[in-house]
Structure formats: C-alpha cells, structure tokens
Design a protein around this motif. Structure first.
Motif, PDB file in Angstrom:
ATOM      1  N   ALA A  25       0.814  -1.219   0.000  1.00  0.00           N
ATOM      2  CA  ALA A  25       0.000   0.000   0.000  1.00  0.00           C
ATOM      3  C   ALA A  25       0.844   1.264   0.000  1.00  0.00           C
ATOM      4  CB  ALA A  25      -0.933  -0.001   1.208  1.00  0.00           C
ATOM      5  N   THR A  26       2.138   1.141   0.207  1.00  0.00           N
ATOM      6  CA  THR A  26       2.998   2.327   0.210  1.00  0.00           C
ATOM      7  C   THR A  26       3.188   2.894  -1.201  1.00  0.00           C
ATOM      8  OG1 THR A  26       4.987   0.966   0.056  1.00  0.00           O
ATOM      9  CG2 THR A  26       4.248   1.598   2.270  1.00  0.00           C
ATOM     10  N   LYS A  27       2.853   2.098  -2.230  1.00  0.00           N
ATOM     11  CA  LYS A  27       2.932   2.585  -3.615  1.00  0.00           C
ATOM     12  C   LYS A  27       1.852   3.624  -3.904  1.00  0.00           C
ATOM     13  CE  LYS A  27       4.552  -1.766  -5.565  1.00  0.00           C
ATOM     14  NZ  LYS A  27       4.214  -2.854  -6.472  1.00  0.00           N
ATOM     15  N   ILE A  28       0.789   3.588  -3.110  1.00  0.00           N
ATOM     16  CA  ILE A  28      -0.377   4.428  -3.354  1.00  0.00           C
ATOM     17  C   ILE A  28      -0.370   5.607  -2.397  1.00  0.00           C
ATOM     18  CG2 ILE A  28      -2.890   4.456  -3.459  1.00  0.00           C
ATOM     19  CD1 ILE A  28      -2.516   1.280  -3.560  1.00  0.00           C
ATOM     20  N   GLU A  29      -0.494   6.782  -2.959  1.00  0.00           N
ATOM     21  CA  GLU A  29      -0.551   7.969  -2.119  1.00  0.00           C
ATOM     22  C   GLU A  29      -1.991   8.223  -1.662  1.00  0.00           C
ATOM     23  OE1 GLU A  29       0.631  12.666  -2.451  1.00  0.00           O
ATOM     24  OE2 GLU A  29       1.493  11.238  -3.855  1.00  0.00           O
ATOM     25  N   PHE A  60       2.959   6.626  -6.603  1.00  0.00           N
ATOM     26  CA  PHE A  60       4.343   7.014  -6.822  1.00  0.00           C
ATOM     27  C   PHE A  60       4.871   6.341  -8.086  1.00  0.00           C
ATOM     28  CE2 PHE A  60       3.709   7.302  -2.205  1.00  0.00           C
ATOM     29  CZ  PHE A  60       3.890   8.671  -2.064  1.00  0.00           C
ATOM     30  N   GLU A  61       4.517   5.064  -8.247  1.00  0.00           N
ATOM     31  CA  GLU A  61       4.917   4.297  -9.418  1.00  0.00           C
ATOM     32  C   GLU A  61       3.719   3.439  -9.826  1.00  0.00           C
ATOM     33  OE1 GLU A  61       8.032   0.759 -10.295  1.00  0.00           O
ATOM     34  OE2 GLU A  61       8.783   2.450  -9.095  1.00  0.00           O
ATOM     35  N   PHE A  62       3.302   3.521 -11.088  1.00  0.00           N
ATOM     36  CA  PHE A  62       2.113   2.811 -11.541  1.00  0.00           C
ATOM     37  C   PHE A  62       2.286   1.299 -11.424  1.00  0.00           C
ATOM     38  CE2 PHE A  62      -0.248   0.669 -14.957  1.00  0.00           C
ATOM     39  CZ  PHE A  62      -1.521   0.917 -14.496  1.00  0.00           C
ATOM     40  N   VAL A  64      -0.335  -2.074 -12.171  1.00  0.00           N
ATOM     41  CA  VAL A  64      -1.644  -2.521 -12.635  1.00  0.00           C
ATOM     42  C   VAL A  64      -2.340  -3.420 -11.611  1.00  0.00           C
ATOM     43  CG1 VAL A  64      -0.944  -4.588 -13.909  1.00  0.00           C
ATOM     44  CG2 VAL A  64      -2.888  -3.239 -14.719  1.00  0.00           C
ATOM     45  N   ARG A  65      -1.569  -4.036 -10.714  1.00  0.00           N
ATOM     46  CA  ARG A  65      -2.174  -4.903  -9.691  1.00  0.00           C
ATOM     47  C   ARG A  65      -3.084  -4.104  -8.755  1.00  0.00           C
ATOM     48  NH1 ARG A  65       3.167  -7.756  -7.683  1.00  0.00           N
ATOM     49  NH2 ARG A  65       3.738  -5.578  -7.836  1.00  0.00           N
ATOM     50  N   VAL A  66      -2.774  -2.838  -8.555  1.00  0.00           N
ATOM     51  CA  VAL A  66      -3.632  -1.974  -7.732  1.00  0.00           C
ATOM     52  C   VAL A  66      -5.009  -1.856  -8.380  1.00  0.00           C
ATOM     53  CG1 VAL A  66      -3.948   0.390  -6.901  1.00  0.00           C
ATOM     54  CG2 VAL A  66      -1.694  -0.689  -6.769  1.00  0.00           C
ATOM     55  N   ILE A  67      -5.037  -1.642  -9.680  1.00  0.00           N
ATOM     56  CA  ILE A  67      -6.298  -1.526 -10.420  1.00  0.00           C
ATOM     57  C   ILE A  67      -7.076  -2.841 -10.324  1.00  0.00           C
ATOM     58  CG2 ILE A  67      -7.315  -1.096 -12.690  1.00  0.00           C
ATOM     59  CD1 ILE A  67      -5.813   1.329 -11.457  1.00  0.00           C
ATOM     60  N   GLU A  85      -3.023  11.802 -15.543  1.00  0.00           N
ATOM     61  CA  GLU A  85      -2.492  11.708 -16.894  1.00  0.00           C
ATOM     62  C   GLU A  85      -2.879  10.415 -17.602  1.00  0.00           C
ATOM     63  OE1 GLU A  85       1.731  12.057 -16.521  1.00  0.00           O
ATOM     64  OE2 GLU A  85       1.949  10.045 -15.690  1.00  0.00           O
ATOM     65  N   LEU A  86      -3.034   9.341 -16.861  1.00  0.00           N
ATOM     66  CA  LEU A  86      -3.344   8.045 -17.442  1.00  0.00           C
ATOM     67  C   LEU A  86      -4.788   7.677 -17.080  1.00  0.00           C
ATOM     68  CD1 LEU A  86      -2.082   5.510 -18.881  1.00  0.00           C
ATOM     69  CD2 LEU A  86      -1.681   4.604 -16.609  1.00  0.00           C
ATOM     70  N   VAL A  87      -5.545   7.237 -18.085  1.00  0.00           N
ATOM     71  CA  VAL A  87      -6.927   6.814 -17.857  1.00  0.00           C
ATOM     72  C   VAL A  87      -7.021   5.330 -18.166  1.00  0.00           C
ATOM     73  CG1 VAL A  87      -9.333   7.146 -18.532  1.00  0.00           C
ATOM     74  CG2 VAL A  87      -7.795   9.097 -18.468  1.00  0.00           C
ATOM     75  N   ILE A  88      -7.664   4.581 -17.254  1.00  0.00           N
ATOM     76  CA  ILE A  88      -7.784   3.130 -17.400  1.00  0.00           C
ATOM     77  C   ILE A  88      -9.233   2.729 -17.181  1.00  0.00           C
ATOM     78  CG2 ILE A  88      -7.109   0.883 -16.456  1.00  0.00           C
ATOM     79  CD1 ILE A  88      -4.494   2.150 -15.595  1.00  0.00           C
ATOM     80  N   MET A  89      -9.688   1.799 -18.004  1.00  0.00           N
ATOM     81  CA  MET A  89     -11.000   1.207 -17.806  1.00  0.00           C
ATOM     82  C   MET A  89     -10.886  -0.278 -18.114  1.00  0.00           C
ATOM     83  SD  MET A  89     -14.536   2.888 -18.898  1.00  0.00           S
ATOM     84  CE  MET A  89     -15.930   2.610 -17.867  1.00  0.00           C
TER      85      MET A  89
END
Length: 185
Positions: A25-29, A60-62, A64-67, A85-89
């Motif tokens: 979870a530290t990857k996510i601000e 901090f760093e993208f 895809v596992r978070v999504i 800046e990045l859009v994902i669906m």
C-alpha cells in the motif's frame, strides 16, 4: 482535469487504502472517489450497466495490480484516472489504458453508451457503426499479430542457421498476410 464531471455526479471522497488487500500500500498515495455516473446523477437510463464510478488514484509508481485489486472488490464499471495523466478502464477481461492529453467526454444516450464511448476514446475508435466488442477484438488481434511478428524478427536476428532463418521468415510472412487481411477488413 481530464474529465468534467457534472455537479450532481460529484462525490469527492477519499477511500481508505486499508479497504483493499494491497500487496504494498505504500505505492499508493491516495484513492479518491471523484464521481458516480448513474441514472439519478446524470439523468440517463441504465440498460445493463447501472453506474460508472470514477476514481482518481495517485501513485508514486504505476502498478496494474492496484487496479485489478480494486476491480475485484468493487463489482461496477470504474473509470480510473491515474496521476491526472493516465486513464484506465476494465473491459472484457483486460485493462484498456491511454495517456490523455485532452479531455474525455461524457457522450451517449444511456449509461451503457457512455461506458462504450469512454472505451472508444481510450482506443481512438471513431467508427461507431460496428459493435464495440467486435472492434476491441479486432484491435486485440492486430496487437497480437504485431507482437508475434516482432518476436519472430528478434528470433531471426539471433538464429545462425540459414534453414531455420528461412523457416522463421516463412512463418513471419504468413503472419504478415494475416495482419494485412485483418487491417483490410
């Protein structure tokens, strides 16, 4: 902002990271629930899709596992905006993403059409005469063929034996023919 959300559809709440089982979870601000596009918020009928959630994730760093973790916990269609800046669906079992320079538009006569138009904007599809599923499958096929051709090209460069190079070249030619036929449809 990448997407102008109508006032009545704005939620603007921070979602605690501990609601999800992230590996790191530290990857996510921050995860922010920006809005909810549904029949009650944007006054469009729902056919199959009841709502489209809009999440903003600052990382901090993208990763895809978070999504994928968020999608596994929330069973609705979600439009993710990553670091503005990045859009994902997520569509048909795959994450469709695009770096967006301009704004996404909310277009359609139903919630389903709004989702389909988001996907079309992410994939730069302008033809709306064909079904979206068919167009996405064609794009997937083109990408698969192109990556297979690239793989064979790399293999040809590394191969020393001429007979193996010729065999790989024939295989590449067959794939190039399939690619040309798929593009020409």
């Amino acid at each position: 902002m990448i997407l102008e959300i109508p006032k009545q559809a704005v939620v603007n709440r921070i979602i605690p990271k501990d609601r999800f089982n992230f590996d790191d979870a530290t990857k996510i601000e921050r995860i922010r629930w920006l809005g909810k596009l549904g029949p009650t918020t944007i006054n469009l009928p729902a056919i199959k899709i009841q709502e489209i959630e809009i999440f903003s994730i600052e990382m901090f760093e993208f990763d895809v596992r978070v999504i994928k973790e968020i999608i596994s916990k929330i069973p609705q269609d979600i439009l993710f905006i990553i670091n503005d800046e990045l859009v994902i669906m997520y569509y048909q079992g795959q994450c469709i993403s695009k770096k967006v320079e301009n704004h996404l538009q909310i277009k359609g006569l139903s919630i389903d059409e709004v989702r389909d138009n988001f996907i079309r904007q992410l994939l730069d599809i302008t033809d709306i005469s064909k079904p979206l599923k068919q167009q996405v499958e064609k794009i997937q096929l083109l990408h698969e063929l192109e990556s297979e051709i690239d793989r064979i090209n790399n293999q040809i460069k590394r191969t020393v034996q001429i007979n193996k190079k010729q065999l790989l070249a024939r295989e590449r030619y067959a794939l190039e023919q399939r690619l040309a036929k798929a593009k020409g449809e």
